[in-house]
Design an enzyme around this catalytic site. Structure first.
Site, PDB file in Angstrom:
ATOM      1  N   CYS A   1     -16.740 -24.709   3.562  1.00  0.00           N
ATOM      2  CA  CYS A   1     -16.360 -25.815   3.165  1.00  0.00           C
ATOM      3  C   CYS A   1     -17.322 -27.061   3.820  1.00  0.00           C
ATOM      4  O   CYS A   1     -17.605 -28.052   3.046  1.00  0.00           O
ATOM      5  CB  CYS A   1     -14.827 -26.408   3.593  1.00  0.00           C
ATOM      6  SG  CYS A   1     -13.723 -25.324   2.614  1.00  0.00           S
ATOM      7  N   HIS A   2     -17.159 -27.070   5.141  1.00  0.00           N
ATOM      8  CA  HIS A   2     -18.347 -27.919   5.744  1.00  0.00           C
ATOM      9  C   HIS A   2     -19.349 -27.393   6.742  1.00  0.00           C
ATOM     10  O   HIS A   2     -20.073 -28.093   7.358  1.00  0.00           O
ATOM     11  CB  HIS A   2     -17.468 -28.809   6.691  1.00  0.00           C
ATOM     12  CG  HIS A   2     -16.471 -29.637   5.748  1.00  0.00           C
ATOM     13  ND1 HIS A   2     -15.189 -29.155   5.549  1.00  0.00           N
ATOM     14  CD2 HIS A   2     -16.695 -30.682   4.899  1.00  0.00           C
ATOM     15  CE1 HIS A   2     -14.305 -30.013   4.868  1.00  0.00           C
ATOM     16  NE2 HIS A   2     -15.396 -30.922   4.251  1.00  0.00           N
TER      17      HIS A   2
END
Length: 176
Positions: free
Chosen positions: A140-141
């Site tokens: 996700c990040h």
């Protein structure tokens, strides 16, 4: 003439004391009978107690594999680390990290790593055997964790959390 009041006899005194004790006892029993259900309803229910701990048989997990189990509704990663993964984790003890921790402080037995599988950045589930350090990678990040579950790169502020656990036998672990 004398207006003295008569003093109560010993029989009346003991009778009055008995009435005081009996009245106090009935009041105490009444207070307990009212308070008991109120306090009892604050205890966790059976479904919550059932999730409080989990026993897992780890004997069938081969070295190098990660197994995911649920505990309190969260994924828990149980990693049977190889000798190379243990060495890589121990060699990283002196590396610069956002949340420094030694490998020894995160494991009870070097070959077994048990961590809560929730990224400490925004609560995503990292992917195992991924990333630059062959630990976990959160797509996700971009948080990268090593084989000890320590944050090495990315926006995550903390290492993967270690749940309370104990080894019941060589092949069984209790989480919680």
């Amino acid at each position: 003439m004398s207006t003295a009041t008569p003093t109560p006899s010993t029989d009346e005194t003991s009778r009055r004391d008995f009435l005081y004790v009996a009245t106090g006892s009935v009041a105490a029993v009444g207070a307990v009978s009212v308070a008991w259900p109120l306090i009892s309803q604050m205890n966790p229910d059976a479904s919550t107690l059932a999730m409080a701990s989990s026993e897992i048989d780890i004997g069938a997990i081969p070295a190098g594999q990660i197994v995911t189990v649920k505990w309190r509704g969260k994924p828990v990663f149980i990693r049977h680390r190889t000798a190379d993964e243990i060495k890589a984790a121990q060699d990283g003890d002196n590396a610069s990290m956002p949340d420094p921790a030694t490998d020894k402080s995160r494991v009870q037995k070097p070959e077994w790593l048990i961590v809560i599988g929730v990224c400490t950045h925004l609560g995503c589930i990292p992917l195992g055997n991924q990333g630059e350090y062959n630990g976990w990678f959160c797509p996700c990040h971009g948080s990268v964790y090593d084989t000890s579950g320590r944050i090495r790169k990315g926006p995550a502020p903390r290492n993967l959390d270690v749940p309370p656990y104990a080894f019941l036998t060589d092949t069984k672990v209790k989480i919680g």
